[in-house]
Design a protein around this motif. Structure first.
Motif, PDB file in Angstrom:
ATOM      1  N   ASP A  12      -1.099   5.777  -8.748  1.00 58.45           N
ATOM      2  CA  ASP A  12      -1.935   5.056  -9.710  1.00 58.45           C
ATOM      3  C   ASP A  12      -1.573   3.575  -9.626  1.00 58.45           C
ATOM      4  N   PRO A  13      -2.457   2.740  -9.071  1.00 59.24           N
ATOM      5  CA  PRO A  13      -2.111   1.328  -8.886  1.00 59.24           C
ATOM      6  C   PRO A  13      -1.835   0.583 -10.185  1.00 59.24           C
ATOM      7  N   THR A  14      -2.295   1.102 -11.319  1.00 56.60           N
ATOM      8  CA  THR A  14      -2.041   0.414 -12.590  1.00 56.60           C
ATOM      9  C   THR A  14      -0.582   0.547 -13.019  1.00 56.60           C
ATOM     10  N   ILE A  56       1.845  -0.292 -11.143  1.00 60.86           N
ATOM     11  CA  ILE A  56       2.537  -1.443 -10.553  1.00 60.86           C
ATOM     12  C   ILE A  56       2.265  -2.643 -11.450  1.00 60.86           C
ATOM     13  N   VAL A 100       1.760   1.994  -3.537  1.00 63.25           N
ATOM     14  CA  VAL A 100       0.585   2.449  -4.292  1.00 63.25           C
ATOM     15  C   VAL A 100       0.304   3.919  -3.971  1.00 63.25           C
ATOM     16  N   ASP A 101       0.355   4.264  -2.692  1.00 59.12           N
ATOM     17  CA  ASP A 101       0.113   5.654  -2.293  1.00 59.12           C
ATOM     18  C   ASP A 101       1.151   6.594  -2.897  1.00 59.12           C
ATOM     19  N   TYR A 121       4.401  -7.700  -8.492  1.00 54.04           N
ATOM     20  CA  TYR A 121       4.717  -7.653  -7.062  1.00 54.04           C
ATOM     21  C   TYR A 121       4.957  -9.073  -6.618  1.00 54.04           C
ATOM     22  N   GLN A 127       0.789  -1.232   0.000  1.00 56.11           N
ATOM     23  CA  GLN A 127       0.000   0.000   0.000  1.00 56.11           C
ATOM     24  C   GLN A 127       0.827   1.292   0.000  1.00 56.11           C
TER      25      GLN A 127
END
Length: 144
Positions: free
Chosen positions: A78-80, A82, A73-74, A85, A70
């Motif tokens: 934009d989580p896309t 990544i 991501v923060d 993982y 997290q």
């Protein structure tokens, strides 16, 4: 105020890009059990954990892995971005019924690939004095 997303050109090898201390409660484990479908009682019931030979209630491994990612991501916004993982579960996270547990997470830039605008971010994840995840790496592809 919106914080602008980091850029690939702004990254430096070895730079710490995120740190966080994230609290885990038994309530969090119950909510995660319901959301994930993993209703194994070792994740929320002391008697069941003890009967299984465990030292106490354990956080779900995938919950721990998700929390660890997290802060990255923060940071990226934009989580896309990544694209992958990976992690290894090295020690369980014991969650006390009254005090809970705290994950301490640090993420740093470990590799930069200018050809693909991709950075490998290595995460250190501990609970107390023990690392609970190993070889935790997120690969981030920058689009800007």
């Amino acid at each position: 105020m919106t914080i602008p997303a980091p850029t690939f050109d702004s990254l430096e090898l070895g730079a710490v890009i995120a740190k966080a201390d994230l609290a885990i409660t038994r309530g969090d484990l119950v909510r995660y059990a319901g959301a994930s479908g993993d209703m194994n009682p070792i994740h929320f019931n002391d008697a069941a954990a003890e009967a299984a030979g465990l030292p106490g209630v354990l956080a779900h491994g995938m919950f721990t892995a998700g929390l660890a990612l997290q802060p990255v991501v923060d940071w990226v916004g934009d989580p896309t971005w990544i694209v992958s993982y990976e992690t290894r579960f090295t020690r369980p996270v014991l969650v006390d019924g009254s005090t809970g547990a705290t994950l301490t997470i640090s993420a740093k830039v470990a590799r930069l690939d200018p050809e693909t605008s991709t950075a490998r971010i290595d995460l250190t994840v501990s609970c107390g004095a023990q690392n609970v995840l190993g070889k935790s790496q997120a690969h981030v592809r920058f689009t800007a």
